[in-house]
Structure formats: C-alpha cells, structure tokens
Design an enzyme around this catalytic site. Structure first.
Site, short mmCIF file in Angstrom:
data_model
loop_
_atom_site.label_atom_id
_atom_site.label_comp_id
_atom_site.label_asym_id
_atom_site.label_seq_id
_atom_site.Cartn_x
_atom_site.Cartn_y
_atom_site.Cartn_z
CB THR A 26 -4.79 26.21 -24.37
OG1 THR A 26 -4.08 27.40 -24.08
CG2 THR A 26 -4.05 25.42 -25.42
NE ARG B 50 3.87 33.05 -21.94
CZ ARG B 50 2.96 32.09 -22.04
NH1 ARG B 50 2.10 32.10 -23.02
NH2 ARG B 50 2.91 31.13 -21.15
CB VAL B 51 6.48 32.00 -27.57
CG1 VAL B 51 5.98 30.68 -28.14
CG2 VAL B 51 6.51 33.07 -28.67
N GLY C 270 2.34 27.81 -19.29
CA GLY C 270 3.31 27.38 -20.29
C GLY C 270 4.76 27.34 -19.86
#
Ligand code: ASP
Length: 338
Positions: A205, A233-234, A258
């Site tokens: 990221t 999925r987030v 996350g």
C-alpha cells in the site's frame, strides 16, 4: 452625526487587526513530507540490487514531487495527491497500476484522504476503473456532501467529476497475477476456504502525509488491498481513523493487515495520544504499533508528522518502504529495519 462618525471609527479599528492578519498567519510554517510504500517481510536477501534501486528511485521521485509542491507554497493536499499518484502509476506498489488481484482475478482499489485544518475527508472503496483512486477520494471530499463512496456508485461519481477511468486491464501486472495464482494454489492444497486471508496477503500500500507553509497537515492512503481478497472485502486504507487520519496537530497513514488496523483504529489512536496525552508522534506510534497492535496479532506500520514537521515512522514488520524530507530539508529513504 459626530456620534455616528466616532462609532464608525471605533468599529473600523476594532476590525482592522483581522483584516491586517489573514487567516493563514502561519505562512512561515516549516514544510515537511513523509511517505510509505508498504510494510511487510521485506528482506535484503530476497531483493536484487536492481530492484532495490528501482524502489529507491521511485520513492525519491514521489517524495521530491510532493516536496516541490510544498516549497512552491502549494497545499499539503496537493502535495500528497502528487506523491501518491506517482506511486499509484508505478507497478512497484500495491496501489493503482500495481494493485494486487482479488480472488476473482479483479483489481479492487481503496483510497482515502483527510485534511487536518477542517477535518474534511474523502474515501473510495472497491473501485475497478479509477486510474488514481486518491484523486477520486479527494473529489469525494471537495465535491460531495459524503465522506465515503463505494463500487459502481463511486465510479458514476468519477464520471460526473471528470476523474480519469481506465479499462480494468490497465491494472494487470504479471507479478501480482502470479501472486494470486500462488495463493489460489495454496488454498486448493489446503482444500478449504481460508477464513484468515492473512496467509495470502502482500503489503505494498502507499501513503503520504505533508505539512504545508500554512501549517496545514494532510494525509492520504491508497491500496489494492490484499491478494486473494473476496466477498467485496474492504481493508483499513479507505477508513478514516483506521488507515488515514489528520487533524491540526498530527497526520498518519497506515499499511498492514487491515482487519487489525480497523479494530485498533490505528491512525486516530495515534493522533489521540498526541492530542490528549501530549505524547510525541513517534512515541504515540510506537505504543500503538509495537504494543497494542502487536498484542492483537496485527502486522504493519505507519508514517506521519506533527505540526512542527517532526517526522514519524514506525513498523513491526521486517521492513517498510519509506521516505521523508523533514523541516530542515533532510532527506531519508529506507527499506529495511535500520
Ligand atoms: N492495509 C491494506 C489492507 O488491509 C493492505 C496493505 O497495507 O498492504 O487492505
């Protein structure tokens, strides 16, 4: 008549100071910028000198471009948009062009941005055609009454706001495709649906935090999420207070597993420690990353800065792509644990 003139004069003098002192009185604030390109098991022994150089060159390019915006008196928001877009356009990072693949072989992108002076924020999740999700996140912040938009709705908003869209094929990279194939093979060997996708994720990221000449801190984060993610999925990256947070004293961008970052409200937690407990931003981050998060089982890291331009970097993994230019102009570019 005389009374009216005297009253007018008193009124004029009483408002003069605010006319003479514009709102951005802190036009002399030092500028600073810090970025990350993901944290994880990044070991020198797994890296060729050429690849290491490629990463360092790209980090430097992204950092310098953001810094140029700041020294030309641009806003911290413009600086991080510039910096993050450069990393999104590079196949090296898990964001934009280099995004990882979902279980279904797609690229599903998340991003967020926050401006400390007014706590304005914008975020997008699960977009599949946006070349630079960070720019769309900022459009959500500036051109809508919402903070977060997801999927098709976010893409329709992009169309209406002249944000560049690309064919999903644009996001294909062989390296990320191979990672997905490896993850799928592993799933098949285990002959089960993974309940914990942690085994399959790769970090990468990107994020940036900047302080501009007006003393405004902005923070942003952009990602493809985790390889082999499924069911829409987030992760934390588009969630304000988890992956990204900024206020008047502190700005933070996160990278890591996350689910843990969401539950620990990592970026907000760090800024809350700075605000309420007067911890330095580095001590606050170390407490959250090495203590709270580690105890929960969460891996990853954060970068950030405070209103004086003090730079913070903290991670509990083997490495984190990271770079900064501090308020004295000192440049740092690092990958491993040193
Ligand atoms: N935090 C991201 C996510 O969980 C992944 C990463 O930072 O690499 O979606």
């Amino acid at each position: 008549m005389r009374i009216i003139i005297i009253t007018s004069l008193i009124l004029l003098f009483s408002i003069t100071p605010s006319i003479a002192e514009p709102a951005n009185k802190k036009a002399t604030s030092p500028v600073a910028i810090v970025l990350h390109g993901g944290a994880g098991t990044i070991l020198k022994k797994n890296m060729t000198p050429e690849l290491e150089q490629q990463y360092k060159d790209k980090l430097k390019e992204a950092l310098t471009a953001g810094y140029q915006v700041l020294i030309k008196q641009g806003s911290s928001t413009d600086a991080i948009k510039k910096t993050i877009s450069i990393m999104e356009n590079s196949p090296l990072f898990n964001a934009g062009k280099g995004a990882v693949f979902t279980h279904d072989g797609k690229n599903s992108l998340d991003a967020s941005i926050m401006v400390g002076k007014d706590l304005s924020a914008g975020a997008v999740a699960g977009v599949e055609t946006i070349k630079n999700p960070i720019l769309l996140a900022d459009k959500v912040r500036t051109n809508s009454v919402h903070v977060m938009m997801a999927g098709k709705g976010a893409e329709n908003f992009a169309k209406a706001n002249d944000i560049e869209q690309v064919d999903p094929q644009y996001f294909y990279t062989e390296r990320r495709w191979k990672s997905l194939q490896k993850a799928l093979k592993k799933d098949a060997e285990q002959a089960q649906i993974p309940t914990d996708e942690a085994n399959n994720f790769k970090f990468g990221t990107v994020g940036a935090v900047a302080l501009d000449q007006n003393g405004v801190i902005s923070a942003g984060t952009s990602t493809g999420g985790m390889t082999n993610k499924r069911y829409g999925r987030v992760g934390d990256s588009p969630i304000i207070g988890a992956g990204t947070y900024a206020n008047q004293n502190c700005g933070v961008s996160a990278t890591g597993h996350g689910e843990y970052f969401i539950r620990a409200a990592v970026t907000h937690d760090i800024c809350a420690l700075v605000d309420y407990k007067s911890l330095s931003i580095q001590d606050a981050a170390d407490l959250v990353i090495h203590d709270k998060l580690k105890k929960m089982g969460g891996d990853g890291g954060v970068i950030g800065l405070d209103a004086e331009g003090n730079i913070m970097m903290s991670f509990n993994t083997k490495g984190m792509y990271r770079a900064s230019i501090d308020s004295q102009g000192k440049v740092t570019i690092k990958i491993y644990q040193d």
